[in-house]
Design a protein around this motif. Structure first.
Motif, PDB file in Angstrom:
ATOM      1  N   PHE A 205      52.456 -10.561 -43.510  1.00 17.11           N
ATOM      2  CA  PHE A 205      50.537 -11.071 -43.544  1.00 17.11           C
ATOM      3  C   PHE A 205      50.083 -11.890 -44.695  1.00 17.11           C
ATOM      4  O   PHE A 205      49.279 -12.675 -43.793  1.00 17.11           O
ATOM      5  CB  PHE A 205      50.347  -9.547 -44.286  1.00 17.11           C
ATOM      6  CG  PHE A 205      49.257  -9.538 -43.911  1.00 17.11           C
ATOM      7  CD1 PHE A 205      48.400  -8.663 -43.173  1.00 17.11           C
ATOM      8  CD2 PHE A 205      48.404  -9.495 -45.633  1.00 17.11           C
ATOM      9  CE1 PHE A 205      47.206  -8.436 -42.861  1.00 17.11           C
ATOM     10  CE2 PHE A 205      46.867  -9.016 -45.569  1.00 17.11           C
ATOM     11  CZ  PHE A 205      46.086  -8.624 -44.409  1.00 17.11           C
TER      12      PHE A 205
ATOM     13  N   ASN B  74      50.892 -15.171 -42.824  1.00 16.67           N
ATOM     14  CA  ASN B  74      50.041 -15.180 -41.065  1.00 16.67           C
ATOM     15  C   ASN B  74      48.839 -14.970 -41.132  1.00 16.67           C
ATOM     16  O   ASN B  74      47.911 -15.245 -40.498  1.00 16.67           O
ATOM     17  CB  ASN B  74      50.243 -14.504 -40.376  1.00 16.67           C
ATOM     18  CG  ASN B  74      52.238 -14.262 -40.224  1.00 16.67           C
ATOM     19  OD1 ASN B  74      52.613 -15.392 -39.781  1.00 16.67           O
ATOM     20  ND2 ASN B  74      53.173 -13.521 -39.531  1.00 16.67           N
ATOM     21  N   LEU B  75      48.059 -14.847 -42.391  1.00 16.02           N
ATOM     22  CA  LEU B  75      46.784 -14.126 -42.758  1.00 16.02           C
ATOM     23  C   LEU B  75      45.926 -15.361 -42.633  1.00 16.02           C
ATOM     24  O   LEU B  75      44.827 -15.061 -41.414  1.00 16.02           O
ATOM     25  CB  LEU B  75      45.944 -14.278 -44.066  1.00 16.02           C
ATOM     26  CG  LEU B  75      44.637 -13.253 -44.414  1.00 16.02           C
ATOM     27  CD1 LEU B  75      43.919 -12.459 -43.865  1.00 16.02           C
ATOM     28  CD2 LEU B  75      44.893 -12.896 -45.959  1.00 16.02           C
TER      29      LEU B  75
ATOM     30  N   TYR C  62      45.982 -17.166 -40.374  1.00 10.04           N
ATOM     31  CA  TYR C  62      45.908 -17.133 -38.188  1.00 10.04           C
ATOM     32  C   TYR C  62      46.065 -15.756 -37.690  1.00 10.04           C
ATOM     33  O   TYR C  62      46.575 -15.386 -37.545  1.00 10.04           O
ATOM     34  CB  TYR C  62      47.436 -18.436 -38.376  1.00 10.04           C
ATOM     35  CG  TYR C  62      47.848 -19.611 -39.170  1.00 10.04           C
ATOM     36  CD1 TYR C  62      47.546 -21.087 -38.756  1.00 10.04           C
ATOM     37  CD2 TYR C  62      48.822 -19.237 -39.883  1.00 10.04           C
ATOM     38  CE1 TYR C  62      47.152 -21.906 -39.322  1.00 10.04           C
ATOM     39  CE2 TYR C  62      48.694 -20.096 -41.012  1.00 10.04           C
ATOM     40  CZ  TYR C  62      47.962 -21.553 -40.568  1.00 10.04           C
ATOM     41  OH  TYR C  62      48.464 -23.032 -41.223  1.00 10.04           O
ATOM     42  N   PRO C  63      44.727 -15.724 -37.839  1.00 13.29           N
ATOM     43  CA  PRO C  63      44.734 -14.079 -37.295  1.00 13.29           C
ATOM     44  C   PRO C  63      45.368 -13.868 -36.338  1.00 13.29           C
ATOM     45  O   PRO C  63      45.579 -12.540 -35.530  1.00 13.29           O
ATOM     46  CB  PRO C  63      43.312 -14.023 -36.851  1.00 13.29           C
ATOM     47  CG  PRO C  63      42.344 -15.269 -37.674  1.00 13.29           C
ATOM     48  CD  PRO C  63      43.609 -16.303 -38.340  1.00 13.29           C
ATOM     49  N   ASN C  64      45.605 -14.877 -35.378  1.00 11.18           N
ATOM     50  CA  ASN C  64      45.698 -14.492 -33.871  1.00 11.18           C
ATOM     51  C   ASN C  64      47.403 -13.941 -34.500  1.00 11.18           C
ATOM     52  O   ASN C  64      47.989 -13.577 -33.275  1.00 11.18           O
ATOM     53  CB  ASN C  64      45.899 -15.503 -32.725  1.00 11.18           C
ATOM     54  CG  ASN C  64      46.922 -16.917 -33.358  1.00 11.18           C
ATOM     55  OD1 ASN C  64      46.359 -17.101 -34.328  1.00 11.18           O
ATOM     56  ND2 ASN C  64      46.889 -17.557 -32.741  1.00 11.18           N
ATOM     57  N   LYS C  65      47.984 -14.902 -35.149  1.00  8.46           N
ATOM     58  CA  LYS C  65      49.667 -14.767 -35.726  1.00  8.46           C
ATOM     59  C   LYS C  65      49.774 -13.295 -36.039  1.00  8.46           C
ATOM     60  O   LYS C  65      51.138 -12.557 -36.553  1.00  8.46           O
ATOM     61  CB  LYS C  65      49.810 -15.802 -36.271  1.00  8.46           C
ATOM     62  CG  LYS C  65      50.373 -16.596 -35.662  1.00  8.46           C
ATOM     63  CD  LYS C  65      51.010 -17.998 -36.470  1.00  8.46           C
ATOM     64  CE  LYS C  65      50.591 -19.372 -35.838  1.00  8.46           C
ATOM     65  NZ  LYS C  65      52.126 -20.137 -36.554  1.00  8.46           N
ATOM     66  N   VAL C  66      48.380 -12.757 -37.029  1.00 13.82           N
ATOM     67  CA  VAL C  66      48.680 -11.478 -37.416  1.00 13.82           C
ATOM     68  C   VAL C  66      49.205 -10.579 -36.514  1.00 13.82           C
ATOM     69  O   VAL C  66      49.547  -9.948 -37.332  1.00 13.82           O
ATOM     70  CB  VAL C  66      47.428 -10.750 -38.383  1.00 13.82           C
ATOM     71  CG1 VAL C  66      48.114  -9.657 -39.206  1.00 13.82           C
ATOM     72  CG2 VAL C  66      46.747 -12.157 -39.493  1.00 13.82           C
ATOM     73  N   LEU C  67      48.985  -9.838 -35.306  1.00  9.71           N
ATOM     74  CA  LEU C  67      49.091  -9.328 -34.728  1.00  9.71           C
ATOM     75  C   LEU C  67      50.468  -9.319 -34.292  1.00  9.71           C
ATOM     76  O   LEU C  67      51.094  -8.622 -33.013  1.00  9.71           O
ATOM     77  CB  LEU C  67      47.678  -8.977 -33.935  1.00  9.71           C
ATOM     78  CG  LEU C  67      46.789  -8.073 -34.627  1.00  9.71           C
ATOM     79  CD1 LEU C  67      45.717  -7.981 -33.335  1.00  9.71           C
ATOM     80  CD2 LEU C  67      47.097  -6.993 -35.356  1.00  9.71           C
TER      81      LEU C  67
ATOM     82  N   SER D 208      53.693  -8.370 -39.894  1.00  8.58           N
ATOM     83  CA  SER D 208      52.569  -8.081 -40.211  1.00  8.58           C
ATOM     84  C   SER D 208      51.086  -6.899 -40.274  1.00  8.58           C
ATOM     85  O   SER D 208      50.277  -6.608 -40.532  1.00  8.58           O
ATOM     86  CB  SER D 208      51.679  -9.845 -40.711  1.00  8.58           C
ATOM     87  OG  SER D 208      52.340  -9.710 -39.144  1.00  8.58           O
ATOM     88  N   LYS D 209      52.128  -6.803 -38.817  1.00  4.40           N
ATOM     89  CA  LYS D 209      51.143  -6.243 -37.945  1.00  4.40           C
ATOM     90  C   LYS D 209      51.447  -4.462 -38.122  1.00  4.40           C
ATOM     91  O   LYS D 209      49.617  -3.696 -38.403  1.00  4.40           O
ATOM     92  CB  LYS D 209      51.735  -5.977 -36.155  1.00  4.40           C
ATOM     93  CG  LYS D 209      50.817  -5.267 -35.587  1.00  4.40           C
ATOM     94  CD  LYS D 209      50.914  -4.697 -33.708  1.00  4.40           C
ATOM     95  CE  LYS D 209      50.374  -3.600 -33.526  1.00  4.40           C
ATOM     96  NZ  LYS D 209      51.296  -3.394 -31.766  1.00  4.40           N
TER      97      LYS D 209
ATOM     98  N   LEU E 140      49.311  -4.037 -41.439  1.00  5.35           N
ATOM     99  CA  LEU E 140      48.357  -3.237 -41.003  1.00  5.35           C
ATOM    100  C   LEU E 140      47.765  -2.560 -40.603  1.00  5.35           C
ATOM    101  O   LEU E 140      46.856  -1.237 -41.199  1.00  5.35           O
ATOM    102  CB  LEU E 140      47.393  -4.437 -40.302  1.00  5.35           C
ATOM    103  CG  LEU E 140      46.808  -5.731 -40.764  1.00  5.35           C
ATOM    104  CD1 LEU E 140      45.829  -6.682 -39.432  1.00  5.35           C
ATOM    105  CD2 LEU E 140      45.795  -5.484 -41.247  1.00  5.35           C
TER     106      LEU E 140
END
Length: 272
Positions: free
Chosen positions: A72, A75-76, A78-83, A88-89, A92
């Motif tokens: 998380f 990838n924070l 880069y929002p598209n990589k978080v999910l 990291s998903k 969340l």
């Protein structure tokens, strides 16, 4: 004698926090049955038990948490990589799923502890949610795994976790039940239940600890605190390991029957 009582209740807490049979319910019933009034609503001991079970679940899943938090944070930016990244998903999802219990706990914990901590309510909840667990284990598709869960799953299971603040419901029991109704398989539902419980158990420990700091090691003293912490931590770790292994090849019937027997026994004793 107090050390013995602390050890017994620590074992009870460690086992029942993670097995789907209700820790809060058993911590009401056991002192009531044996007349251990010094351990009813005792702040010092309550803190010890919550810290112990927090330690157990964090220690058992420390690799999972390290991966989730690390992914998380990485990838924070880069929002598209978080999910897109599973870890990291999933981190969340656990945060989102923890919100309902946090809201209910912060706003209604005193009401719950003062108004509905009775053996009769524990018995009714044990029986009612035993039947619900049995139904979920029968009708759930049990095909989905952690890899294909979404935020709706975390919200549904999170709302179920909030209901577990009622004594006798069982945090692990109702979150596993919700997971099964969502079509999640037994192993994944159980693992998700434990991971989702971590912030809730840690939060409960933090709230108790805040009050604890104001009074210090009161009543029984440091020895009782230490025994409660150690026994709940060790037995909690064992309970997590046992259930994950057991449920890989078995259903939840043994816990359903246990809840029914204990719940009916309490009602018979109360109305005798």
């Amino acid at each position: 004698m107090e050390i013995f009582q602390a050890a017994v209740l620590g074992i009870v807490q460690g086992l029942t926090e993670f097995l789907p049979i209700s820790s809060s319910g058993h911590l009401i019933l056991v002192p009531a049955v044996f007349g251990w009034s010094d351990f009813s609503n005792n702040l010092t001991f309550d803190v010890a038990l919550h810290v112990g079970t927090t330690f157990a679940v964090v220690l058992f899943f420390w690799k999972d948490w390290l991966q989730m938090v690390g992914s998380f944070v990485k990838n924070l930016p880069y929002p598209n990589k978080v999910l897109a990244d599973f870890n990291s998903k999933f981190f969340l999802m656990i945060l989102v799923g923890s919100i309902p219990a946090a809201i209910v706990g912060l706003n209604f914990q005193d009401l719950i502890e003062e108004k509905i901590r009775s053996s009769q309510i524990v018995a009714i909840m044990l029986i009612s949610f035993a039947l619900l667990l049995f139904a979920a284990d029968r009708v759930g598709a049990k095909k989905r795994t952690l890899d294909n869960l979404g935020f709706l799953d975390s919200v549904v299971v999170g709302i179920a976790q909030a209901v577990s603040l009622i004594p006798g419901v069982s945090r692990s029991g109702i979150t596993i039940t919700a997971g099964l109704f969502r079509g999640i398989n037994r192993e994944s539902a159980t693992r998700f239940s434990f991971l989702l419980s971590t912030p809730a158990i840690a939060g409960a420990a933090a709230l108790r600890f805040k009050d604890f700091l104001e009074v210090g090691v009161a009543n029984q003293g440091a020895g009782v605190f230490l025994v409660g912490f150690l026994t709940s931590a060790v037995t909690g770790w064992i309970a997590i390991k046992f259930l994950l292994k057991y449920i890989a090849n078995n259903n939840y019937n043994i816990f359903v029957w246990y809840r029914l027997i204990v719940g009916i026994g309490i009602l018979i004793w109360f109305f005798r």
